[in-house]
Design a protein around this motif. Structure first.
Motif, PDB file in Angstrom:
ATOM      1  N   ILE A  99     -14.847  24.485  22.613  1.00  0.00           N
ATOM      2  CA  ILE A  99     -14.138  23.875  22.182  1.00  0.00           C
ATOM      3  C   ILE A  99     -15.017  23.186  20.582  1.00  0.00           C
ATOM      4  O   ILE A  99     -15.587  22.160  20.769  1.00  0.00           O
ATOM      5  N   ASN A 100     -14.075  24.015  19.265  1.00  0.00           N
ATOM      6  CA  ASN A 100     -14.775  22.956  17.969  1.00  0.00           C
ATOM      7  C   ASN A 100     -13.784  21.922  17.407  1.00  0.00           C
ATOM      8  O   ASN A 100     -12.458  22.748  17.658  1.00  0.00           O
ATOM      9  N   PHE A 101     -14.155  20.949  17.360  1.00  0.00           N
ATOM     10  CA  PHE A 101     -12.572  19.991  16.672  1.00  0.00           C
ATOM     11  C   PHE A 101     -13.258  19.221  15.803  1.00  0.00           C
ATOM     12  O   PHE A 101     -14.297  19.640  14.680  1.00  0.00           O
ATOM     13  N   GLU A 102     -12.300  18.390  14.628  1.00  0.00           N
ATOM     14  CA  GLU A 102     -13.186  17.810  13.954  1.00  0.00           C
ATOM     15  C   GLU A 102     -12.183  16.507  13.848  1.00  0.00           C
ATOM     16  O   GLU A 102     -11.189  15.622  14.319  1.00  0.00           O
ATOM     17  N   ALA A 103     -13.285  15.375  13.838  1.00  0.00           N
ATOM     18  CA  ALA A 103     -12.362  13.899  14.192  1.00  0.00           C
ATOM     19  C   ALA A 103     -13.370  13.157  13.715  1.00  0.00           C
ATOM     20  O   ALA A 103     -14.786  13.308  13.526  1.00  0.00           O
ATOM     21  N   ARG A 136      -8.510  28.277  15.479  1.00  0.00           N
ATOM     22  CA  ARG A 136      -7.064  29.454  15.507  1.00  0.00           C
ATOM     23  C   ARG A 136      -6.817  29.898  16.456  1.00  0.00           C
ATOM     24  O   ARG A 136      -5.714  30.034  17.176  1.00  0.00           O
ATOM     25  N   ASN A 137      -7.672  31.166  16.574  1.00  0.00           N
ATOM     26  CA  ASN A 137      -7.526  31.615  18.389  1.00  0.00           C
ATOM     27  C   ASN A 137      -8.089  31.229  19.275  1.00  0.00           C
ATOM     28  O   ASN A 137      -9.103  32.161  19.734  1.00  0.00           O
ATOM     29  N   MET A 138      -7.608  30.214  19.403  1.00  0.00           N
ATOM     30  CA  MET A 138      -8.445  29.295  21.103  1.00  0.00           C
ATOM     31  C   MET A 138      -8.121  30.185  21.638  1.00  0.00           C
ATOM     32  O   MET A 138      -6.697  29.870  22.525  1.00  0.00           O
ATOM     33  N   LYS A 139      -8.522  30.262  23.320  1.00  0.00           N
ATOM     34  CA  LYS A 139      -8.285  31.216  24.317  1.00  0.00           C
ATOM     35  C   LYS A 139      -8.170  29.806  25.901  1.00  0.00           C
ATOM     36  O   LYS A 139      -8.408  28.584  25.282  1.00  0.00           O
ATOM     37  N   THR A 140      -6.566  29.978  26.314  1.00  0.00           N
ATOM     38  CA  THR A 140      -5.761  28.774  26.729  1.00  0.00           C
ATOM     39  C   THR A 140      -5.811  29.366  28.085  1.00  0.00           C
ATOM     40  O   THR A 140      -5.269  28.950  29.132  1.00  0.00           O
ATOM     41  N   PHE A 141      -6.316  30.434  28.343  1.00  0.00           N
ATOM     42  CA  PHE A 141      -6.702  31.472  29.375  1.00  0.00           C
ATOM     43  C   PHE A 141      -7.587  32.445  29.941  1.00  0.00           C
ATOM     44  O   PHE A 141      -7.947  33.092  28.734  1.00  0.00           O
ATOM     45  N   MET A 142      -8.499  31.589  30.908  1.00  0.00           N
ATOM     46  CA  MET A 142      -9.973  32.714  31.015  1.00  0.00           C
ATOM     47  C   MET A 142      -9.334  32.939  32.518  1.00  0.00           C
ATOM     48  O   MET A 142      -9.352  32.679  33.383  1.00  0.00           O
ATOM     49  N   VAL A 143     -10.067  34.419  32.767  1.00  0.00           N
ATOM     50  CA  VAL A 143     -10.114  35.008  34.446  1.00  0.00           C
ATOM     51  C   VAL A 143     -12.068  35.049  34.234  1.00  0.00           C
ATOM     52  O   VAL A 143     -12.164  36.223  33.461  1.00  0.00           O
ATOM     53  N   VAL A 144     -12.327  35.038  35.204  1.00  0.00           N
ATOM     54  CA  VAL A 144     -13.745  34.734  35.116  1.00  0.00           C
ATOM     55  C   VAL A 144     -14.164  35.126  36.886  1.00  0.00           C
ATOM     56  O   VAL A 144     -13.881  34.823  38.111  1.00  0.00           O
ATOM     57  N   ARG A 145     -15.245  35.913  37.286  1.00  0.00           N
ATOM     58  CA  ARG A 145     -15.434  37.007  38.611  1.00  0.00           C
ATOM     59  C   ARG A 145     -16.219  35.784  39.469  1.00  0.00           C
ATOM     60  O   ARG A 145     -17.131  34.618  38.363  1.00  0.00           O
ATOM     61  N   SER A 146     -15.529  35.091  40.138  1.00  0.00           N
ATOM     62  CA  SER A 146     -16.498  34.391  41.013  1.00  0.00           C
ATOM     63  C   SER A 146     -18.136  34.036  41.361  1.00  0.00           C
ATOM     64  O   SER A 146     -18.632  36.133  41.539  1.00  0.00           O
TER      65      SER A 146
END
Length: 1505
Positions: free
Chosen positions: A1025-1029, A1007-1017
């Motif tokens: 990412i977890n899913f169900e299928a 539910r609280n999936m990150k949609t934006f990440m900042v990473v140092r070079s």
């Protein structure tokens, strides 16, 4: 761990690490694997850690140019070592030539050489490195150049080449050579061939090497074969159908085998005489290999004499097939010729060779032919004539037949005709033509006979003269004509065996041989019989012996029985061996009678010989055996199958008719079987005798087994002597000694038939030792002494097995059990059986007073319908032992009938490894189907025929979960009800069940999936990412709509997917899309990843002043602005009055900013910072800016009093402006308004009021109206309107907010708002000043100001308290920071980090409060200064008012001074808190960085393991 495509830098790093470790601490260690060098770099290894090592090192490889090569290594070590590759004469970093990877399934590190070239022949190195050491091993790559192809004429003319250079490039690999054959020993090649050959080929191979008796080789051969099979099992899973090399009719030499390899990539090498041969996979290659399934077929094209040699096939370095290709110098003197035969007749092919051969190859177009029921393959005694007889011809036998000798072949066809296709006349005419041709051949052979005799090749004309039943001479060349006649003169030196010369006969029509004579073998003195059958009963015939007519006076019996004619010799003699011929009406048939003279032993002599020879020790033994038979004779003597040769104690005398054996001074151990073997060329005979050497026996054999050790007796047993001394043991003599005494007492003798003794005269608690001697007619043996045996020790028996219910009835239960393994040292005298009624804890004895002597019992003391458990205990002389475990519960009732089928079977749930079942209990039908007591669940994979029971023990519940299924596999399922009467009928589903969950459309679970990440070079990017299928989905990762690059690692399972970028770069920034798709649907999620770094500072700062009271800053853009669209700027200022830095502008996306409220007389310093998601850059400082305020004379010009009406309708000083905001960021909208009375302000979004909406922050400060949206989303897009109204009118201003998705451009326009606020302040001051001079209300306003000052003082006290609290918080932060710097425990560090975060949030709130109060004090101070000047100027004429103003001014000055002090203190505290917050922020960033690195290392270690 990702090992694919290791860069060159990593190899250099590994080598540098290796040599660096050698320079620090270098402790050499020995590896378990030969050829591995381990260097330990620490003096002492921590507990649980180890240096790298190779569990399996790379193997040397020899291959052809152009092939693929794999070097495989398995490493161990804790922590898991990193693996790199290198070579001596180059690098392995070219991805077009080399590829490295890690096979997780096999846990192997693989270096793959994609296309081998000669310059890649080198020594390759493998490095395994961790923090405690380095392990190094090498492997050699040998490359065979493909230089055997034919070249054109021009290429052959280039003789100026440097052949020495060519020889240097060519690598020739040789196997270890077999030792040469030594005189009198077996050829080592024979051993190698027999090891790899099936048993049915042993005789053929041995004959080729001249070995006729190979039985003595079998023991050694079996041992060598087992060792070879153990080696082969390491590389070959299955090996059979090995076929030796044979020349085929098409001229190719072929040999094959069926082989299944453990590793399909294993190298298969072909050697000839120890030298590796290159081979191809097509028919044009000289040597080729074709694989069909598991069959490997090796062939040699156009085989010739140069191809002869010893061929071996190796997998890796293990031999799997050995064959010997011999090309003898042989030709066909007479080739096979076409044959016609009728059905059910035999067809004969015959050829004559120029050189004797033990065997040749016979084949048809399909395969080679073997001797058996269908084909009869014979060879003449001189090995020149080879015959193939096709028995019982059928129409399917038509076709070509081949005789292959060496590399020479002869071909002929067989035509089988139906029996109805010939008439008698046709057969007669064909026979006449055939006989006429034979007559011509015989005449040619007669003319050539004198020449052969002159050359020394003549002989007995009857030797080898076999004839078949159809009247064809089998020993004569069967291919006549001018070709053979012309070559007779040239082949005088070649041996040609011709048949007997038969005189011309008159050919008559009519009589035919139905069955001709057959070759016969008889022994001297036995009966011999020759017979044939004619087609006519009336025909008479004559018998010939060596072409001489036979009569009854010659000692033979000639019998005519209708069409059958027989020749009988009652007692064969040596001179009866001859060629016999039967002739009738011009037809004749010949056969050879061979008389053999095998060795013969007289029956009386044999009877004497077989009697045992009995002697006493030290005496001599002698055997004599007369014999008769044809010379030469080979006599061999054996003892226990060991060959006896003349020696000091062995004398052998042999004559033409007798052989003697004498064994001197024999001892007891020399007894055994004596055998004589007499052999000549006609047979072998044997006779067996026995040698018995009488002597005293050997000691009895131990160990002594204690059968009983009771209180009053001791019983033990032993084994008889190994050697009885040649006569039976009659008695055993026993002695006893009590432990602790020196005296031995005689116990007497016991019979020798029972080697056991029971001593009943023992004292309880004493220990005894016994001596045992064996006695026979020759004397006493040495003694066997026992260990100490204790008497009187109570040892109870062990527990028997649990009783088993044999049968249950309403009035009787039958039980059985097994005795205990431990009897307690004494025999079991009986058993106690106990029962327990289910539901009680009382066990009652079943057998009252009398032990049960058997291991079964019928319990009759039971009640119908009651449930019982039973247990049993064993009883020995010491007493009863422990009881067994109880048996299964059994109910006393008559046998039940099996239950019926279960009903309502259904599948309740399923996944990839399990599924759950539920059913309804079957109904009970009296007398037909009884109640079910349990259930069994069985499954069967759809590809199998056997059912597997899932539960070994029946279950009572009507539901069950089947475990351990294979994902997406199909199974048949059924349920069987069971009870005591047996199993009922199974009930299953109508269709198979698939091991998979119910279909589920893909959906994401976080539910609280990150949609934006900042990473140092340079850091690792890890996105889970977890899913169900269901069913298993197809997972696709994309970056900006295109597939992710190769350096991105994607790991997926049925529950989630992980994307990993080991070392990120700025080019990795973008929107990553995960698409999960299956047959039900698909779902996607977008995650923006921004890879950035600390920004670089902006350029020089320039200052300019266009409007008094303001200064404009401009600067050059930061170099990172083009690469980072989220880069913005922050401006801070410090003046000479306050001496603290404060931020005046933030979130600036342009390179210019105007600072207001610049006061003259003060100096200002400015700093400009570049700012992005990672933080601030170093600052760019401006030059000092300052203006001097000219001092003037204070003069008050009071204005003329007049009444003013200040009321005005509402209007906008600064209207709203359109804005564009990126999604996820805040948006700030403002406008400046005026009006008297103050207008009411209302905000609208799409005509909906926002004043009461808590999602928007609405403020109105001095006419500056603002609206703040904390997080902009798509719902915030649209039009915004501000409506202002008072009693004089209304006004409105509108604008449009555009929300831009995923575009981070934020423009903050604050200059207009600040100017509007400033103008409103000025206007308000003017209005208040006008009221002061025009109305009395100004005094009231002044008094209200005084009250506000008092309130301000109270707030000032509150500020002091806040400062104290902030000071305490700052001290705690300092202590926490110092504690973090000196902290080593990572586990407590993370907990401390969380506490620090919470404290940092409180500090930020305090700083925000201080900053707010500082701004408020500054604002009020300036306001009071303006009021003071206005009041002094306006009321200077009024003394009373002046006093009030003075008092008010003093109060204001006092409050202002205190405010300035508090502000200075707050600014100092704020600066200190800023410094602590900066330190904590840096420390947190460092901790986050170390945490990421630690997490990445843990992931890599786990992958390596």
């Amino acid at each position: 761990m990702k090992h694919e495509g290791w860069p060159h830098q990593q190899h250099d790093t590994a080598v540098f690490t290796y040599f660096f470790l050698l320079l620090t601490v270098a402790i050499k260690k020995r590896s378990r694997v030969p050829g591995v060098m381990i260097t330990q770099c620490v003096e002492q290894l921590p507990v649980g850690k180890s240096t790298p090592d190779f569990a399996r090192k790379p193997m040397p490889v020899t291959t052809q140019e152009g092939k693929k090569v794999f070097f495989r290594a398995m490493v161990s070590g804790e922590p898991a070592p990193a693996v790199t590759w290198g070579r001596n004469k180059g690098e392995v970093d070219d991805p077009e030539k080399y590829m490295t990877r890690y096979d997780e399934r096999a846990q192997e590190h693989v270096l793959e050489v994609l296309c081998v070239k000669p310059d890649q022949a080198d020594t390759y190195k493998c490095f395994a490195t961790n923090e405690y050491g380095v392990a190094v091993c090498t492997a050699t790559l040998n490359v065979i150049e493909v230089g055997f192809k034919k070249k054109g004429k021009d290429a052959n003319e280039q003789v100026t080449q440097d052949f020495r250079k060519m020889l240097k490039k060519t690598v020739v690999t040789r196997k270890k050579q077999l030792p040469p054959k030594k005189e009198g020993e077996i050829d080592p090649k024979l051993i190698e061939l027999l090891i790899c050959a099936p048993k049915k080929d042993y005789e053929k191979i041995c004959v080729d090497f001249g070995v006729t008796d190979f039985r003595w080789l079998l023991k050694r051969l079996n041992q060598l074969k087992k060792e070879t099979q153990d080696k082969q099992a390491k590389v070959v899973e299955q090996l059979d159908n090995l076929k030796q090399i044979e020349v085929q009719p098409n001229g190719r030499a072929e040999f094959s085998l069926d082989m299944k390899l453990h590793d399909p990539d294993s190298a298969i090498n072909l050697y000839k005489d120890g030298t590796m041969l290159p081979y191809g996979d097509d028919d044009d290659s000289k040597h080729s290999l074709k694989k069909t399934g598991t069959t490997y077929l090796f062939s040699i094209k156009d085989a010739d004499a140069e191809d002869a040699g010893f061929y071996q096939v190796d997998v890796e370095e293990t031999n799997v097939l050995t064959t010997d290709f011999q090309v003898p110098a042989v030709e066909f003197i007479a080739k096979i010729k076409d044959v016609k035969a009728s059905e059910s007749e035999d067809a004969i092919f015959q050829c004559v060779l120029s050189t004797p051969l033990n065997r040749i190859t016979w084949s048809n177009t399909a395969s080679s032919l073997e001797h058996g029921d269908k084909y009869d393959i014979t060879v003449s005694d001189d090995k020149l004539i080879h015959t193939l007889r096709v028995k019982d011809c059928k129409l399917g036998d038509n076709g070509a037949y081949y005789a292959i000798a060496g590399i020479t072949s002869s071909c002929a066809s067989l035509k089988v005709e139906g029996s109805e296709g010939h008439t008698g006349n046709q057969v007669a005419s064909e026979r006449q033509a055939k006989l006429q041709k034979e007559k011509d051949d015989l005449e040619a052979a007669r003319r050539a006979q004198p020449e052969r005799d002159a050359a020394g090749d003549g002989g007995d004309g009857g030797e080898g003269g076999d004839k078949g039943g159809d009247g064809t001479d089998k020993n004569l060349p069967t291919e006549g004509g001018d070709e053979n006649k012309g070559n007779d003169a040239e082949k005088k030196t070649k041996r040609v065996r011709a048949g007997p010369l038969v005189p011309d006969t008159v050919i008559a029509r009519g009589v035919q041989f139905v069955c001709g004579l057959s070759d016969t073998v008889a022994n001297i003195g036995e009966r011999a019989e020759l017979s044939c059958k004619l087609s006519s009963d009336t025909s008479e015939g004559r018998w010939y012996k060596n072409e001489k007519l036979l009569t009854s006076e010659d000692g033979v019996i000639m019998i005519k029985d209708g069409a059958c004619h027989r020749l009988v010799i009652d007692c064969c003699k040596k001179d009866d061996a001859a060629v016999y011929c039967f002739e009738a009406e011009g037809r004749k048939s010949e056969a050879t009678l061979n008389i053999q003279d095998p060795p013969i032993i007289d029956d009386d002599a044999l009877g004497k010989f077989t009697k045992p020879v009995i002697i006493k020790a030290g005496e001599n033994a002698e055997w004599k055996m007369p014999f008769s038979g044809g010379a030469p004779m080979n006599i061999q003597w054996f003892k226990d199958d060991d060959d006896l040769s003349p020696a000091l104690n062995v004398k052998i005398e042999t004559s033409a008719t007798e052989s003697k054996l004498r064994l001197v001074k024999r001892q007891r151990k020399d007894g055994g079987e004596i055998k004589i073997k007499i052999k000549n060329e006609f047979g072998t005979t044997e006779a067996i005798s026995k040698l018995i050497v009488l002597d005293k026996p050997t000691p009895p054999q131990g160990p002594v087994d204690i059968m009983e050790s009771a209180v009053t007796s001791v019983e033990f047993k032993w084994k008889p002597p190994k050697h009885s001394g040649g006569c039976p043991v009659t008695h055993y003599v026993l002695e006893r000694q009590q432990v602790g005494r020196n005296k031995w007492s005689d116990l007497g003798e016991i019979p020798g038939s029972n080697p056991s003794y029971k001593d009943s005269d023992v004292t309880p608690g004493r220990r005894y030792c016994y001596r045992i001697r064996a006695k026979n007619a020759e004397g006493l043996s040495d003694s066997l002494q026992t260990e100490d045996i204790a008497a009187g020790v109570l040892r109870y028996p062990g527990s028997p097995t649990a009783p088993k219910v044999v049968g249950a009835f309403k009035d009787c239960i039958n039980l059985a059990w097994c005795p205990p393994c431990d009897t307690g040292g004494t025999k079991i005298v009986g058993y106690n059986l106990e029962k327990n009624k289910k539901g009680t804890n009382y066990w009652s004895l079943v057998n009252h007073g009398v032990p049960i002597t058997d291991t079964k019992y019928a319990v009759k003391d039971v009640f119908e319908g009651a449930a019982y458990e039973f247990r049993v205990s064993a009883i020995n002389l010491s007493g009863a032992g422990d009881p067994s475990i109880p048996c299964d519960t059994v109910i006393a009732r008559d046998p039940m009938k099996p239950p019926g089928k279960v009903t309502d079977l259904k599948l309740t749930s399923s996944n990839y490894t399990t599924f759950s079942l539920a059913w309804t209990k079957p109904k009970e039908i009296k007398g037909v189907e009884d109640e079910a007591r349990g259930y069994y669940v069985e499954i069967r994979p759809i590809e199998n025929l056997e059912w597997t029971r899932c539960n070994a023990i029946s279950i009572t519940l009507t539901s069950y979960t089947v475990l351990g299924l294979k994902a997406m596999a199909s199974y048949w399922v059924r349920v069987i009800a069971t009870n005591y009467g047996g199993d009922g009928e199974p009930h299953g589903f109508d269709s198979y069940v698939i091991a998979m969950p119910p279909p589920v459309r893909p959906k994401f679970k976080d539910r609280n999936m990150k949609t934006f990440m900042v990473v140092r070079s340079g850091n690792t990017v890890r996105l889970n990412i977890n899913f169900e299928a269901s069913p298993l989905p197809q997972i696709v990762w994309q970056k900006d709509g295109t597939p992710v690059s190769k350096h991105v690692t994607v790991t997926s399972s049925d529950k989630g997917s992980q994307m990993l970028i080991p070392t990120s770069e700025r080019s990795d920034s973008g929107i990553y899309t995960l698409t999960v798709k299956n047959s039900v649907g698909q779902e996607s999620v977008n995650v923006e990843i921004r890879v950035t770094d600390d920004p670089k500072p902006p350029g020089p700062v320039e200052l300019s002043q266009n409007i008094p009271g303001t200064v404009t800053l401009s600067w050059t853009s930061s170099p990172d602005e083009k690469r980072d669209d989220r880069l913005h700027y922050m401006v801070s200022m410090r003046d000479s009055f306050k001496r603290t830095w404060r931020t005046v502008a933030d979130n600036l996306f342009n390179n210019k900013f105007t600072v207001i409220n610049i006061m003259s007389g003060r100096e200002y310093n400015f700093r400009v910072f570049a700012k992005n998601d990672m933080g601030l850059s170093p600052c760019s400082e401006s030059p000092v800016f300052g203006t001097m305020r000219p001092k003037g004379k204070f003069k008050v010009n009071p204005p003329e009093r007049k009444s003013l009406d200040l009321q005005s309708p509402p209007s906008f000083i600064v209207p709203l402006k359109p804005r564009t905001a990126p999604q996820g960021y805040e948006s700030y909208m403002s406008c400046a308004v005026r009006g008297d009375p103050a207008p009411r302000v209302t905000w609208y979004h799409n005509n909906i009021s926002l004043n009461t909406n808590t999602n928007y922050h609405v403020t109105n400060v001095c006419g500056v109206c603002s609206l703040l949206i904390l997080t902009v989303g798509p719902r915030d897009h649209g039009g915004y309107k501000v409506l202002i109204e008072n009693k004089l009118g209304t006004a409105e201003s509108s604008m449009t907010l555009v929300v831009r998705v995923w575009l981070f451009i934020v423009v903050f326009t604050t200059g207009a708002s600040v100017m509007g606020w400033f103008c409103a302040q000025q206007q308000q001051s003017l209005d208040q000043l006008s009221e002061t001079f025009t109305t009395k209300q100004k005094r009231v306003a002044t008094l209200q100001r005084v009250v506000e000052i008092l309130i301000l003082v109270l707030r000032l006290f509150a500020l002091e308290e806040a400062q104290k609290q902030a000071q305490k918080t700052a001290e705690f932060a300092l202590a926490t920071s110092e504690k973090l710097r000196n902290f080593d425990n990572y586990d407590e560090l993370w907990a401390l980090q969380d506490e620090t975060d919470s404290r940092l949030t409180e500090i930020k709130q305090v700083v925000l409060s201080v900053t707010t109060l500082q701004a408020m004090f500054s604002h009020h101070s300036e306001e009071f200064e303006a009021v003071k000047e206005s009041v002094v100027a306006g009321l200077s004429s009024s003394s009373a008012l002046a006093e009030n103003v003075a008092w008010l001014a003093g109060a204001v000055l006092g409050a202002s001074a205190r405010v300035d002090e508090q502000v200075a203190s707050a600014e100092a505290l704020n600066a200190q808190l800023d410094g602590q917050a900066s330190d904590l922020s840096e420390l947190k960033e460092s901790l986050d960085l170390h945490k990421d690195v630690l997490h990445t290392n843990n992931q890599e270690m786990a992958a390596i393991k």
